[in-house]
Design an enzyme around this catalytic site. Structure first.
Site, PDB file in Angstrom:
ATOM      1  N   GLU A 328       0.909 -28.390 -24.653  1.00 23.03           N
ATOM      2  CA  GLU A 328      -0.318 -27.421 -25.437  1.00 23.03           C
ATOM      3  C   GLU A 328      -1.227 -28.368 -25.857  1.00 23.03           C
ATOM      4  O   GLU A 328      -2.147 -28.000 -26.149  1.00 23.03           O
ATOM      5  CB  GLU A 328       0.369 -26.404 -26.495  1.00 23.03           C
ATOM      6  CG  GLU A 328      -0.237 -25.878 -27.095  1.00 23.03           C
ATOM      7  CD  GLU A 328      -0.044 -25.381 -28.177  1.00 23.03           C
ATOM      8  OE1 GLU A 328      -0.729 -24.204 -28.739  1.00 23.03           O
ATOM      9  OE2 GLU A 328       1.265 -24.824 -29.172  1.00 23.03           O
ATOM     10  N   HIS A 329      -0.568 -28.907 -26.782  1.00 20.73           N
ATOM     11  CA  HIS A 329      -1.128 -30.285 -27.960  1.00 20.73           C
ATOM     12  C   HIS A 329      -0.135 -31.264 -27.275  1.00 20.73           C
ATOM     13  O   HIS A 329       0.818 -30.895 -27.599  1.00 20.73           O
ATOM     14  CB  HIS A 329      -0.582 -30.297 -29.248  1.00 20.73           C
ATOM     15  CG  HIS A 329      -1.563 -28.940 -29.794  1.00 20.73           C
ATOM     16  ND1 HIS A 329       0.130 -27.807 -29.635  1.00 20.73           N
ATOM     17  CD2 HIS A 329      -2.008 -28.272 -30.367  1.00 20.73           C
ATOM     18  CE1 HIS A 329      -0.534 -26.676 -30.648  1.00 20.73           C
ATOM     19  NE2 HIS A 329      -2.228 -27.330 -30.599  1.00 20.73           N
TER      20      HIS A 329
END
EC number: 1.1.1.23
Length: 435
Positions: A328-329
């Site tokens: 996601e990050h």
């Protein structure tokens, strides 16, 4: 506190199978949300009220928050928080406004054009989580791209909170006020998704629902996809950091902790070719976690199967690992971080170098923090203006252009044993194929 996975040497063929990942059993949750969604479909606002009372301990006659309560929340907002939210909104608008797409007309042949027209969805429901943390920032991340896309009708929903008189958290209401949103509902969980999907006396049905939530929200999205459009089935939040020996261990540890703070299922993964850095980060984690507020939650997240330190032989091997993980990050803490970041293929958002931590993206970078989780970044994007637009092709051909195409259409139609398709064109030319 955090486990190690040693992938030095030849990397396994199926990298995903050996990398840490949180388990989110959406299928099991489906059995629990199915009757809730069916109840909302058949009984509308009454069902929403009952499920809100059962799950949140709040009983309100209407799910809709009075407009005066929204404005009162803004009036009572801490000036420093208001300033930060206003700047977050400004920066998000700069980025998302640039994502707008104009109408494009392409001449395919003389007299024949195809125009791609971008049309916003008519109405959206924007879900803002509530629970362990308060997310006015998620109001910004949902509302700004919808507004910049030109969505004509939008509603925000967030779980009812007993400590705030059955309303969503005041900071969430204040963020709505700053964005000019006056339709807010005090509803969470599966019943909120069903409310948007089917509509109630308090809330008109929507075409699309966006925003992260817990496993029951994800399960309701899966169940009702098709009845209503969805952005994604969001899972537990995650951070991956690709770092070499040039990285600062204290900064890397702080960034892992910042993501673990969200939830006991939050994933924090460090991929490095430096055993020295790995050891230093482990020491920093122990020291920093002891000093932070949510020690128990963070410790559980870091110790969980979803978190770990992955040792690799090189940054090149590390790139293969983070691409397989599809975080996601993703933070890049290496020498030549920009060059390394340019080679990443799979990530929801990429944060380049020590001065671009994920926390900046959560609030003030201008980027969107509603991002794909659970490895979905290999095929999906984060929330953007495009999430709220539909591309429609508009086809215009004149008689000569249609005549030129008819023979080939007839040939293809007959090859597919669909002769009426070809006949639809021949009917325009006296049932003959134009020469």
């Amino acid at each position: 506190m955090i486990s190690r996975i040693d992938l030095r040497g030849p990397l396994p063929g199926d990298l995903r199978s050996v990398l840490p990942r949180a388990e989110l059993d959406v299928e099991a949750a489906l059995d629990k949300v199915r009757p809730i969604c069916a109840d909302v479909r058949h009984r509308g606002a009454a069902a929403v009220r009952e499920h809100t009372r059962a799950f949140d301990g709040v009983d309100r006659e209407s799910s809709r928050v009075p407009v005066e309560e929204i404005h009162a929340a803004l009036a009572g907002l801490d000036p420093a928080v208001r300033d930060a939210l206003e700047e977050s909104i400004r920066r998000a608008r700069v980025v998302h406004r640039a994502q707008r797409r104009g109408e494009v007309t392409t001449q395919v042949v003389p007299g024949g054009t195809v125009t791609e027209r971008w049309i916003p969805v008519g109405r959206v429901g924007l879900y803002v989580p509530g629970g362990r943390a308060v997310y006015p920032s998620s109001v910004v991340m949902n509302v700004v791209p919808a507004q910049e896309a030109g969505v004509g009708s939008l509603a925000v929903t967030s779980p009812a909170q007993r400590e705030f008189g059955g309303l969503p958290h005041p900071a969430i209401l204040a963020a709505c006020a700053l964005l000019g949103v006056e339709e807010v509902h005090a509803v969470g969980g599966a019943q909120a998704v069903a409310m948007f999907a089917y509509g109630t006396a308090d809330c008109a049905r929507a075409d699309l629902v966006t925003g992260p939530g817990n496993v029951y929200v994800a399960a309701a999205k899966r169940l009702l996809k098709g009845v209503i459009g969805i952005d994604a089935e969001a899972g537990p939040t995650e951070i991956a950091i690709l770092a070499d020996g040039t990285a600062d261990a204290a900064e890397v540890a702080a960034d892992l902790i910042s993501q673990a703070e969200h939830d006991v299922l939050a994933a924090a993964v460090l991929v490095t070719d430096s055993p020295r850095l790995a050891g230093e980060v482990e020491a920093e984690l122990a020291a920093q976690v002891a000093r932070t507020k949510h020690t128990g939650r963070i410790t559980e997240a870091l110790a969980g199967r979803q978190s770990g330190i992955v040792l690799v032989d090189s940054v090149e091997a590390g790139l293969a690992v983070v691409d397989a993980y599809a975080a996601e990050h993703l933070e890049i803490h290496t020498a030549d971080a920009a060059e390394v970041a340019a080679r990443v293929r799979n990530a929801g958002a990429i944060f380049v170098g020590r001065h671009a931590p994920v926390s900046l993206g959560d609030y003030l970078a201008g980027s969107n923090h509603v991002l794909p989780t659970g490895g979905c970044a290999c095929h999906s994007s984060g929330l953007s203006v495009q999430s709220f637009l539909r591309g429609v092709h508009v086809v215009e051909y004149d008689r000569d252009a249609l005549a030129e195409a008819t023979g080939r259409v007839v040939a293809l139609a007959e090859a597919e044993d669909l002769p009426a398709h070809g006949a639809a064109l021949k009917a325009r030319f006296g049932w003959e194929v134009p020469s």
